[in-house]
Motif scaffolding. Structure first.
Motif, PDB file in Angstrom:
ATOM      1  N   ALA A 297     -35.253  35.422 -13.612  1.00 52.29           N
ATOM      2  CA  ALA A 297     -36.364  36.217 -13.090  1.00 52.29           C
ATOM      3  C   ALA A 297     -37.630  36.008 -13.918  1.00 52.29           C
ATOM      4  CB  ALA A 297     -35.974  37.692 -13.073  1.00 52.29           C
ATOM      5  N   ILE A 298     -37.480  35.911 -15.236  1.00 51.61           N
ATOM      6  CA  ILE A 298     -38.645  35.650 -16.099  1.00 51.61           C
ATOM      7  C   ILE A 298     -39.224  34.284 -15.798  1.00 51.61           C
ATOM      8  CG2 ILE A 298     -39.391  35.307 -18.489  1.00 51.61           C
ATOM      9  CD1 ILE A 298     -37.297  37.417 -19.308  1.00 51.61           C
ATOM     10  N   SER A 299     -38.351  33.297 -15.634  1.00 59.52           N
ATOM     11  CA  SER A 299     -38.811  31.947 -15.303  1.00 59.52           C
ATOM     12  C   SER A 299     -39.546  31.941 -13.963  1.00 59.52           C
ATOM     13  CB  SER A 299     -37.611  30.994 -15.268  1.00 59.52           C
ATOM     14  OG  SER A 299     -38.032  29.663 -15.060  1.00 59.52           O
ATOM     15  N   ASP A 300     -39.008  32.653 -12.985  1.00 58.88           N
ATOM     16  CA  ASP A 300     -39.664  32.727 -11.672  1.00 58.88           C
ATOM     17  C   ASP A 300     -41.015  33.439 -11.766  1.00 58.88           C
ATOM     18  OD1 ASP A 300     -37.490  31.478 -10.547  1.00 58.88           O
ATOM     19  OD2 ASP A 300     -36.572  33.316  -9.763  1.00 58.88           O
ATOM     20  N   PHE A 301     -41.128  34.408 -12.666  1.00 64.59           N
ATOM     21  CA  PHE A 301     -42.377  35.141 -12.850  1.00 64.59           C
ATOM     22  C   PHE A 301     -43.514  34.192 -13.187  1.00 64.59           C
ATOM     23  CE2 PHE A 301     -45.418  37.677 -15.285  1.00 64.59           C
ATOM     24  CZ  PHE A 301     -45.511  38.846 -14.535  1.00 64.59           C
ATOM     25  N   PHE A 302     -43.189  33.131 -13.919  1.00 67.08           N
ATOM     26  CA  PHE A 302     -44.195  32.147 -14.314  1.00 67.08           C
ATOM     27  C   PHE A 302     -44.259  30.967 -13.353  1.00 67.08           C
ATOM     28  CE2 PHE A 302     -43.087  34.080 -18.520  1.00 67.08           C
ATOM     29  CZ  PHE A 302     -44.305  34.706 -18.714  1.00 67.08           C
ATOM     30  N   ASP A 303     -43.614  31.125 -12.186  1.00 62.55           N
ATOM     31  CA  ASP A 303     -43.641  30.087 -11.153  1.00 62.55           C
ATOM     32  C   ASP A 303     -43.063  28.764 -11.646  1.00 62.55           C
ATOM     33  OD1 ASP A 303     -45.081  31.903  -9.413  1.00 62.55           O
ATOM     34  OD2 ASP A 303     -46.874  31.432 -10.584  1.00 62.55           O
ATOM     35  N   ASN A 304     -42.057  28.878 -12.500  1.00 62.17           N
ATOM     36  CA  ASN A 304     -41.404  27.680 -13.017  1.00 62.17           C
ATOM     37  C   ASN A 304     -40.358  27.223 -11.997  1.00 62.17           C
ATOM     38  OD1 ASN A 304     -40.100  25.645 -14.367  1.00 62.17           O
ATOM     39  ND2 ASN A 304     -39.381  26.919 -16.075  1.00 62.17           N
ATOM     40  N   VAL A 305     -40.728  26.260 -11.158  1.00 60.59           N
ATOM     41  CA  VAL A 305     -39.831  25.767 -10.115  1.00 60.59           C
ATOM     42  C   VAL A 305     -39.116  24.486 -10.542  1.00 60.59           C
ATOM     43  CG1 VAL A 305     -41.171  26.833  -8.272  1.00 60.59           C
ATOM     44  CG2 VAL A 305     -41.723  24.507  -9.006  1.00 60.59           C
ATOM     45  N   SER A 306     -39.329  24.071 -11.785  1.00 61.82           N
ATOM     46  CA  SER A 306     -38.695  22.850 -12.271  1.00 61.82           C
ATOM     47  C   SER A 306     -37.235  23.114 -12.637  1.00 61.82           C
ATOM     48  CB  SER A 306     -39.438  22.315 -13.495  1.00 61.82           C
ATOM     49  OG  SER A 306     -39.185  23.141 -14.616  1.00 61.82           O
ATOM     50  N   GLU A 307     -36.533  22.069 -13.017  1.00 59.76           N
ATOM     51  CA  GLU A 307     -35.148  22.205 -13.462  1.00 59.76           C
ATOM     52  C   GLU A 307     -35.059  22.560 -14.938  1.00 59.76           C
ATOM     53  OE1 GLU A 307     -33.266  18.520 -12.558  1.00 59.76           O
ATOM     54  OE2 GLU A 307     -33.309  18.832 -10.371  1.00 59.76           O
ATOM     55  N   HIS A 310     -36.843  26.804 -21.401  1.00 64.44           N
ATOM     56  CA  HIS A 310     -36.606  26.796 -22.842  1.00 64.44           C
ATOM     57  C   HIS A 310     -35.383  27.668 -23.093  1.00 64.44           C
ATOM     58  CE1 HIS A 310     -38.092  30.884 -22.941  1.00 64.44           C
ATOM     59  NE2 HIS A 310     -37.837  30.959 -24.236  1.00 64.44           N
ATOM     60  N   TRP A 311     -34.756  27.482 -24.219  1.00 61.55           N
ATOM     61  CA  TRP A 311     -33.562  28.253 -24.559  1.00 61.55           C
ATOM     62  C   TRP A 311     -33.813  28.977 -25.859  1.00 61.55           C
ATOM     63  CZ3 TRP A 311     -29.808  31.014 -23.276  1.00 61.55           C
ATOM     64  CH2 TRP A 311     -28.708  31.263 -24.102  1.00 61.55           C
ATOM     65  N   TYR A 312     -33.640  30.290 -25.798  1.00 65.33           N
ATOM     66  CA  TYR A 312     -33.832  31.094 -26.999  1.00 65.33           C
ATOM     67  C   TYR A 312     -32.631  31.993 -27.202  1.00 65.33           C
ATOM     68  CZ  TYR A 312     -35.114  34.520 -30.369  1.00 65.33           C
ATOM     69  OH  TYR A 312     -35.084  35.289 -31.483  1.00 65.33           O
ATOM     70  N   ILE A 313     -32.147  32.043 -28.408  1.00 66.34           N
ATOM     71  CA  ILE A 313     -31.197  33.071 -28.808  1.00 66.34           C
ATOM     72  C   ILE A 313     -31.302  33.209 -30.323  1.00 66.34           C
ATOM     73  CG2 ILE A 313     -29.239  31.481 -29.025  1.00 66.34           C
ATOM     74  CD1 ILE A 313     -27.477  33.842 -28.000  1.00 66.34           C
ATOM     75  N   GLY A 314     -31.477  34.432 -30.802  1.00 63.24           N
ATOM     76  CA  GLY A 314     -31.670  34.633 -32.234  1.00 63.24           C
ATOM     77  C   GLY A 314     -32.408  35.931 -32.486  1.00 63.24           C
ATOM     78  N   PHE A 358     -43.835  27.610 -22.689  1.00 60.94           N
ATOM     79  CA  PHE A 358     -43.189  26.446 -22.082  1.00 60.94           C
ATOM     80  C   PHE A 358     -43.796  26.110 -20.714  1.00 60.94           C
ATOM     81  CE2 PHE A 358     -39.923  24.603 -19.307  1.00 60.94           C
ATOM     82  CZ  PHE A 358     -39.541  23.498 -20.042  1.00 60.94           C
ATOM     83  N   THR A 359     -44.083  27.143 -19.922  1.00 63.78           N
ATOM     84  CA  THR A 359     -44.516  26.914 -18.546  1.00 63.78           C
ATOM     85  C   THR A 359     -46.023  26.777 -18.409  1.00 63.78           C
ATOM     86  OG1 THR A 359     -42.625  28.202 -17.768  1.00 63.78           O
ATOM     87  CG2 THR A 359     -44.371  27.810 -16.181  1.00 63.78           C
ATOM     88  N   LYS A 360     -46.769  27.622 -19.121  1.00 63.59           N
ATOM     89  CA  LYS A 360     -48.209  27.685 -18.906  1.00 63.59           C
ATOM     90  C   LYS A 360     -49.034  27.011 -19.996  1.00 63.59           C
ATOM     91  CE  LYS A 360     -47.717  30.001 -15.113  1.00 63.59           C
ATOM     92  NZ  LYS A 360     -48.027  29.347 -13.811  1.00 63.59           N
ATOM     93  N   GLN A 361     -48.439  26.787 -21.159  1.00 64.71           N
ATOM     94  CA  GLN A 361     -49.160  26.147 -22.268  1.00 64.71           C
ATOM     95  C   GLN A 361     -48.289  25.051 -22.875  1.00 64.71           C
ATOM     96  OE1 GLN A 361     -52.187  26.492 -23.113  1.00 64.71           O
ATOM     97  NE2 GLN A 361     -52.873  28.466 -22.313  1.00 64.71           N
ATOM     98  N   ARG A 362     -47.813  24.146 -22.018  1.00 61.51           N
ATOM     99  CA  ARG A 362     -46.841  23.133 -22.454  1.00 61.51           C
ATOM    100  C   ARG A 362     -47.374  22.272 -23.602  1.00 61.51           C
ATOM    101  NH1 ARG A 362     -42.493  20.795 -19.745  1.00 61.51           N
ATOM    102  NH2 ARG A 362     -42.419  22.804 -18.685  1.00 61.51           N
TER     103      ARG A 362
END
Length: 422
Positions: A297-307, A310-314, A358-362
């Motif tokens: 849902a967060i990825s969709d919020f930024f209109d990230n339609v790519s495959e 980013h991966w975060y855990i920590g 990742f999506t808007k300021q690559r």
């Protein structure tokens, strides 16, 4: 006159008094009602400002207040009643905005029961300047005060470079933390600043509901720190983290001097499959779902339609304040109530920030880590540290303690002391 930063001692000749007297570097009340301090009547240009006032007090009741005004006191820009929880010193932060050049006055009013002093007043323009280039930020509270002392002590021991360390706490915990940190040498605390979380939220113009969930609140506060302009870049640490190896915050920058993002490149399909396979539960719009749905849902919020994603855990975040503000602006543009709105929707501040970059300021996305600390969660793990069976990997800098291990702060301190790590 430059508007970026102006500082005044409590006894500065540009500040005046109606009922006070000079005591050392403070302007002190004298048992009379009236204005303890007012001034400096200096001209400030259009913009957003942050006023920081250092008080010391033996008695301060709800009748005392501080306000900011212009037009020789006829226009009140902000007012706040002063509340004291214990004797001692504390900071108040107040924000105000003006749309045209004005002569600004800061006023402190006391009644005849007050025993209050003003040590220092600072006015900073928070539109264009940052006080520092890099800082460490820890959001804590009274239950974690012992952890906070250990964390800061480990930072002092292992940090290769000096930088400000901001400890954000509830205002009601200020004196507990202030007194507890007196166990450290005074010179060791030169870079430590205690900030009330209420003040950080006020600067960001956020009013959290009464009894708001603390887990979500601390995420909002970490993002809101960007609005204070105390630092252009900042590293967030949890209280129950301890450094056990040398750490240089320059390592958080890429070769071309861009602050890294606590993240890895990843394929969406891999991230979502992993989270589904381990049945990791998360929140989305106040409902429990698989965490993959929250991240999607967060990825969709930024209109990230790519495959890709980013991966975060920590437990750490590396934040660029400018990018945080852009994230908030983007949320408003999408019809969401800024930092508060995105955390209400999906309470994962690091993922929101990372996916925005990742999506808007690559071009500014430089993945690193994301972990800085090795996790110690079980009592067995504590014993493994004690006997040397569990050590910090070469690419990490210390331990992150989680329940139930984090419930035993005195035991952790004893074990790490015995191992010569803190």
């Amino acid at each position: 006159m430059v508007d970026n930063l102006r500082c005044y001692q409590g006894t500065d000749s540009r500040l005046h008094t109606e009922v006070g007297e000079v005591q050392g570097c403070s302007m002190r009340s004298t048992g009379k009602s009236g204005f303890l301090l007012f001034g400096p009547y200096e001209s400030f240009g259009p913009g957003d400002y942050l006023v920081a006032i250092r008080f010391n007090s033996n008695n301060c009741n709800e009748n005392c207040f501080v306000d900011i005004s212009c037009d020789t006191g006829r226009t009140q820009l902000y007012i706040r009643n002063l509340h004291q929880y214990q004797k001692g010193s504390w900071n108040e932060m107040l924000a105000f905005s003006i749309s045209e050049r004005k002569d600004i006055e800061v006023r402190v009013w006391v009644d005849d029961d007050a025993d209050l002093g003003v040590e220092h007043v600072e006015v900073r323009n928070i539109n264009h300047t940052y006080a520092n280039n890099f800082a460490v930020v820890c959001k804590s509270y009274h239950k974690d005060v012992e952890w906070a002392v250990l964390l800061y002590s480990s930072w002092i021991k292992y940090s290769s470079r000096q930088c400000p360390f901001y400890l954000i706490i509830p205002k009601s915990d200020y004196f507990l933390f202030s007194q507890r940190f007196e166990c450290l040498p005074k010179e060791a605390c030169n870079n430590l600043t205690l900030i009330a979380e209420e003040d950080v939220l006020q600067v960001a113009h956020i009013n959290l509901p009464i009894n708001y969930d603390g887990w979500r609140a601390q995420q909002i506060i970490k993002l809101c720190f960007s609005k204070t302009n105390f630092s252009k870049h900042y590293l967030t640490l949890d209280s129950a983290m301890l450094f056990t190896k040398k750490f240089d915050f320059f390592d958080l920058y890429s070769d071309d001097k861009v602050l890294c993002t606590a993240a890895k490149y990843a394929k969406k399909i891999d991230v979502y499959k992993f989270l589904n396979d381990v049945s990791e539960v998360g929140w989305l719009n106040n409902k429990l779902v698989n965490l993959s749905q929250s991240f999607e849902a967060i990825s969709d919020f930024f209109d990230n339609v790519s495959e890709d994603t980013h991966w975060y855990i920590g437990g750490n975040g590396f934040f660029d304040s400018d990018l945080c503000k852009e994230l908030e602006d983007f949320a408003y543009h999408k019809g969401v109530d800024g930092f508060f709105g995105i955390i209400e929707y999906a309470p994962y501040e690091f993922f929101w920030y990372g996916e925005y970059v990742f999506t808007k300021q690559r071009d500014k996305f430089r993945p690193k880590g994301p972990e800085l600390m090795a996790t110690c969660q079980s009592i067995t793990s504590l014993n493994d540290i004690k006997i040397g069976a569990l050590t910090v990997p070469e690419n990490l800098y210390g331990f992150l303690f989680q329940p139930p291990a984090s419930d035993f702060v005195e035991l952790v301190e004893a074990i790490l002391n015995e191992r010569g790590l803190i």
